[in-house]
Design a protein around this motif. Structure first.
Motif, PDB file in Angstrom:
ATOM      1  N   UNK A 121       0.812  -1.112  -0.210  1.00  0.00           N
ATOM      2  CA  UNK A 121      -0.049   0.044   0.046  1.00  0.00           C
ATOM      3  C   UNK A 121       0.866   1.245  -0.098  1.00  0.00           C
ATOM      4  N   UNK A 122       0.557   2.203  -0.939  1.00  0.00           N
ATOM      5  CA  UNK A 122       1.116   3.524  -0.847  1.00  0.00           C
ATOM      6  C   UNK A 122       0.059   4.433  -0.222  1.00  0.00           C
ATOM      7  N   UNK A 123      -1.284   4.212  -0.537  1.00  0.00           N
ATOM      8  CA  UNK A 123      -2.280   5.154  -0.137  1.00  0.00           C
ATOM      9  C   UNK A 123      -3.412   4.260   0.255  1.00  0.00           C
ATOM     10  N   UNK A 124      -4.103   4.568   1.154  1.00  0.00           N
ATOM     11  CA  UNK A 124      -5.374   3.823   1.199  1.00  0.00           C
ATOM     12  C   UNK A 124      -5.289   2.697   2.561  1.00  0.00           C
ATOM     13  N   UNK A 125      -4.547   2.939   3.465  1.00  0.00           N
ATOM     14  CA  UNK A 125      -4.188   1.786   4.487  1.00  0.00           C
ATOM     15  C   UNK A 125      -5.376   1.876   5.413  1.00  0.00           C
ATOM     16  N   UNK A 126      -6.152   2.819   5.759  1.00  0.00           N
ATOM     17  CA  UNK A 126      -7.421   2.794   6.519  1.00  0.00           C
ATOM     18  C   UNK A 126      -8.633   2.260   6.028  1.00  0.00           C
ATOM     19  N   UNK A 127      -8.469   2.265   4.630  1.00  0.00           N
ATOM     20  CA  UNK A 127      -9.757   1.570   3.864  1.00  0.00           C
ATOM     21  C   UNK A 127      -9.592   0.158   3.775  1.00  0.00           C
ATOM     22  N   UNK A 128      -8.180  -0.293   3.610  1.00  0.00           N
ATOM     23  CA  UNK A 128      -7.517  -1.641   3.644  1.00  0.00           C
ATOM     24  C   UNK A 128      -8.268  -2.266   5.222  1.00  0.00           C
ATOM     25  N   UNK A 129      -7.582  -1.410   6.122  1.00  0.00           N
ATOM     26  CA  UNK A 129      -7.842  -1.921   7.482  1.00  0.00           C
ATOM     27  C   UNK A 129      -9.292  -2.198   7.697  1.00  0.00           C
ATOM     28  N   UNK A 130     -10.253  -1.281   7.141  1.00  0.00           N
ATOM     29  CA  UNK A 130     -11.740  -1.410   7.389  1.00  0.00           C
ATOM     30  C   UNK A 130     -12.101  -2.662   6.660  1.00  0.00           C
TER      31      UNK A 130
END
Length: 177
Positions: free
Chosen positions: A64-73
């Motif tokens: 991940x470069x951007x979007x970690x919290x969407x991934x975590x969700x």
């Protein structure tokens, strides 16, 4: 002749979440109330923005470069995982690590807050990898004062190598020395 650039968002693909991993350098954090809001947003609206990743061909994984919290969700909510078939929308960028770090910071700074400690670590890593102050300021969106503060916080003498400093003060000397 310069090749025509096509934004990665025009090639979003569903990637199984098991093939996606966090990066080790993201200094962004999201407070619990905002994480609840993100969950509600994804629950109500679906994924409206892809996760930005770098493909690692040797392991066929995506960092991940951007979007970690969407991934975590998705990782934390079975209902989201099941509805999405265990896949996240991913757009892939192909850049060296220092450019990916800069991309992460640009994405985060446009919308969030950062941990000073992790930002300091990133600056130190970029300097140690040979990136100039001008490169860091340009690519991460810092001004010279902010960069200097992060270097000072780090306490790493190596971050100041090859810099000229005023000789106006010397240890033990008086004003007339």
């Amino acid at each position: 002749m310069k090749e025509k650039f096509t934004s990665p968002v025009y090639n979003v693909r569903p990637i199984p979440i098991e093939k996606i991993q966090a990066n080790a350098y993201n200094p962004n954090s999201v407070a619990p109330p905002e994480m609840k809001l993100l969950y509600k947003s994804i629950l109500e609206d679906g994924y409206t923005m892809p996760i930005v990743c770098y493909h690692i061909p040797e392991t066929d994984t995506y960092e991940i470069v951007d979007g970690y919290h969407r991934y975590l969700t998705m990782k934390q909510h079975k209902d989201i995982y099941e509805r999405e078939g265990g896949c996240l929308p991913v757009s892939v960028i192909d850049k060296p690590l220092s450019d990916r770090m800069a991309s992460t910071i640009r994405h985060n700074r446009a919308r969030g807050t950062h941990s000073i400690e992790l930002m300091t670590n990133i600056v130190a890593e970029l300097v140690e990898s040979g990136m100039s102050d001008a490169w860091i300021m340009k690519n991460i969106g810092m001004d010279a004062e902010e960069l200097l503060r992060l270097k000072q916080i780090s306490g790493l003498a190596a971050l100041f190598k090859d810099k000229d400093f005023s000789h106006a003060w010397t240890a033990g000397g008086g004003a007339d020395d």
